[in-house]
Design an enzyme around this catalytic site. Sequence first.
Site, short mmCIF file in Angstrom:
data_model
loop_
_atom_site.label_atom_id
_atom_site.label_comp_id
_atom_site.label_asym_id
_atom_site.label_seq_id
_atom_site.Cartn_x
_atom_site.Cartn_y
_atom_site.Cartn_z
N HIS A 63 0.82 -44.08 51.60
CA HIS A 63 0.43 -44.01 50.18
C HIS A 63 -0.88 -44.77 49.94
CE1 HIS A 63 1.96 -43.70 45.80
NE2 HIS A 63 0.65 -43.89 45.79
N LEU A 66 -7.95 -42.65 48.78
CA LEU A 66 -9.26 -42.73 49.43
C LEU A 66 -10.38 -42.27 48.49
CD1 LEU A 66 -8.45 -41.58 53.09
CD2 LEU A 66 -8.71 -43.91 52.22
N ARG A 67 -9.99 -41.68 47.36
CA ARG A 67 -10.90 -41.39 46.23
C ARG A 67 -11.88 -40.25 46.45
NH1 ARG A 67 -7.53 -43.55 42.79
NH2 ARG A 67 -7.69 -45.79 42.48
N ASN A 97 -5.07 -37.49 43.71
CA ASN A 97 -5.70 -37.68 42.39
C ASN A 97 -7.20 -37.93 42.55
OD1 ASN A 97 -5.07 -40.19 43.50
ND2 ASN A 97 -4.72 -41.18 41.53
N ASP A 308 -0.09 -48.27 48.31
CA ASP A 308 -0.66 -47.73 47.07
C ASP A 308 -2.07 -48.31 46.88
OD1 ASP A 308 -1.03 -46.32 44.77
OD2 ASP A 308 0.35 -47.49 43.54
O1 DOR Z 1 -1.67 -48.37 39.85
C1 DOR Z 1 -1.82 -47.23 40.23
N1 DOR Z 1 -3.05 -46.77 40.55
N2 DOR Z 1 -0.77 -46.40 40.30
C2 DOR Z 1 -0.91 -45.10 40.58
O2 DOR Z 1 0.07 -44.42 40.68
C3 DOR Z 1 -2.25 -44.50 40.74
C4 DOR Z 1 -3.20 -45.52 41.21
C5 DOR Z 1 -4.64 -45.07 41.15
O3 DOR Z 1 -4.91 -43.94 41.58
O4 DOR Z 1 -5.50 -45.85 40.78
#
Ligand code: DOR
Length: 429
Positions: A63, A66-67, A97, A308
Amino acid sequence: MLNVTSHRAILIRGGRIIDPGLRRDETADLAVVEGRIAAAAPQAAQVIDAAGLIVCPGLMDIHVHLREPGHAHKETIASGTAAAAAGGFTFVACMPNTNPAIDEPQVVRWVIEEAARVGHCTVGPVAAITRGRAGKQLTDFPALREAGAVAFSDDGVGVEDDVVMRAAFESASRTGAVLIQHCEFNTISAGGVMHLGEVSRRLGLPGLDPRSEEAMIERDLDLCRATGGRYHVAHISTRRAVELVRAAKAEGLPVTAEVTPHHLILTHEACGAADPNSKMHPPLRTTNDVQACREGLQDGTIDCVATDHAPHAASEKARGFLTAPPGVVGLETAVGVTAKAIPEAATADWSALIRWFTVNPARVLSLACPHTDVGSFANLTLLDARERWTVDSASFLSQARNTPFQSWELPVRAVGTVVGEQVRLSIPG
Ligand code: DOR
């Protein structure tokens, strides 16, 4: 800094080899010849002095953000995978995302190709469950799987619509893929920016009701029971959520869960100074919840630790707690923070901690876990637990600095990875 070199023959000398999948724990040399574990190394081999270090299968983080594509001002595949390697990871699964979202086969392929071109570890893209992660229309699971997606998730948001989520479960069960759910009903969390409780009330900040997480897990477990699709709870954070997963596993449902290092060690009290680096989704919870996450990890209810890793630009976090984007980086501190949170897993017997980062995440994604026996493709991590080290975000290889652990002392750090013929040693500084 990462020192990257390549060698036909490598001798990792005198390390403590811990490979929980093989029930191996011994101090020995490990030879790597032409990228595979070998019985012996030739004279000319590149020697890595591993005396006093732990040598284990390469760590896996299922999880990570990498943006790319689209948010290179926060992180790139190059910088994110460099941070991964510095943290000891040889595999990361990256969340969709991005912009565009990873919801088409060509985006999956682009991520894999870009990682092969500039990356410092293997990258498995997680494809979106719904188009544009908008929660309405399913993506093409078979085509995305075919392109190389390792799992499906709309991470950052949960799939709220029952009908859509049922269709996702049905498609997942047909393709054998796992659904990774960001468990949050927005209708219940209602704009909350931190855990709903005494600290949010004291700070006068909108609270996020833990029922938003628990209600989605309950709904999904019903769908899992009805369809047989595999289900994975992302970043679990409440006692009740852990209890729901424990009961589902006892019932025999195909359910797994992960917890982040920060949810194993920080409570909502960490938000007391309204530092945006303690803001994330799900939010930091109570001591009771943290304790439940630790117990769940130790008794096998929670399968693995996942960071995450959520890099954001300094200017974005500087907007203040209320409007800063949620998320913290985690790759470069994951092993140390986990060891600090559960010290009994990081003393004499390291096998539990290593499992949480190797065999177990591999099993969640149905991937092969690397091993240390002769003939295996070399995929190894070197850990140093000899002395404590101090986190300095200025030396992160991630582009981002949004850590809640600045200046913390941690009991273990990764010092290198060996993947095939490639050696990556982190040089502190
Ligand atoms: O804190 C978070 N940031 N939770 C997420 O589920 C997404 C993540 C993000 O993409 O910045």
